[in-house]
Write a protein that holds these residues in place. Sequence first.
Motif, short mmCIF file in Angstrom:
data_model
loop_
_atom_site.label_atom_id
_atom_site.label_comp_id
_atom_site.label_asym_id
_atom_site.label_seq_id
_atom_site.Cartn_x
_atom_site.Cartn_y
_atom_site.Cartn_z
N THR A 1 -11.49 6.47 -5.08
CA THR A 1 -11.04 6.70 -3.56
C THR A 1 -12.28 7.69 -3.07
OG1 THR A 1 -9.85 8.91 -4.51
CG2 THR A 1 -8.57 6.89 -4.19
N THR B 1 -2.00 2.12 -4.67
CA THR B 1 -1.19 3.46 -4.62
C THR B 1 -1.99 4.64 -5.02
OG1 THR B 1 0.70 4.90 -5.39
CG2 THR B 1 -0.32 3.26 -7.06
N THR B 2 -1.88 5.75 -4.44
CA THR B 2 -2.96 7.00 -4.76
C THR B 2 -2.43 7.71 -5.84
OG1 THR B 2 -1.45 8.16 -3.19
CG2 THR B 2 -3.57 6.95 -2.48
N TYR C 1 0.40 5.37 0.01
CA TYR C 1 -0.44 6.37 0.05
C TYR C 1 0.40 7.50 -0.31
CZ TYR C 1 -3.26 3.03 2.57
OH TYR C 1 -3.86 1.75 2.59
N HIS D 1 0.93 -1.13 -0.09
CA HIS D 1 -0.13 -0.08 -0.08
C HIS D 1 0.87 1.49 0.00
CE1 HIS D 1 -3.52 -2.50 1.50
NE2 HIS D 1 -2.47 -3.05 2.09
#
Length: 272
Positions: free
Chosen positions: A271, A219-220, A198, A196
């Motif tokens: 998101t 992933t953002t 971020y 993960h």
Amino acid sequence: MARTIKKTPLIEFKGTTLPVVSVTLRTLQTVALAGAAKELFGDEGFFEGDAAVIELDRAEEAESAGPVDWTALRSELRRHGLNVIGVRGGSEALRDSAAHAGLPTFAAFKRAVRGEAPSAPAEETKSVTAARERATETISSVPVAPPPPPTPVNAPTLVIDRPLRSGQQAYARGGDLVVLAAVNAGAEVIADGSIHVYAPLRGRALAGAKGATDARIFTTRFEAELVSIAGVYRTFEGGVPNELAGHPVQVRLVGNDAEGATRLTLDPLATT
């Protein structure tokens, strides 16, 4: 009265089970393998001296491509921390070639089929059967407590809250990896579980490093150089697709193709 001195045996044999990494190769050409390994692991060692067995069933046209340089192949895998101790599967010619290079063939354990065992004399068989029936009746009459429920095991999670610069590597052994800062180009994040990030993911991400096909990468902001799950990887030398670049993305393995292999997919991640 003479004392008897018990002599300690110099050699003992005991059955044991040791962890061994299974390495499936689709080619046995050292140059091609070196390139693929560098894309996955970079120039650094990844494993820590683990024993490994090479699976030969999927080696593509290995025999028609000329003799296999087993010494070079073992050296290449050793560069990344794997000690090859043998092979499994493949053709008889490949196994013989490996044996001449000092690599024995390992086979999966199979229980003998009852019909294949030599038959015992009739009277002995009857007495054994009767004894088993009496034992079964005795055991059945004794109440047996149910086994206790298994204790849940929580896999460790490694959390990193600083940026990873080019050349740096983070590895979550046995669990997930959570990164709260940017993974810059040339950096590498590895986990036996899921990853993960971020923050922007610009380097390489390798999830399911020990073969967990259900691992994922989140992933953002997706700008990766390479992503891999359980050894199935994809590079982005020509750049990330426009519909994914800079957006939240998840990477996972889905489906089976005609040969029974999974494929890597990248999906936009909602998101909101």
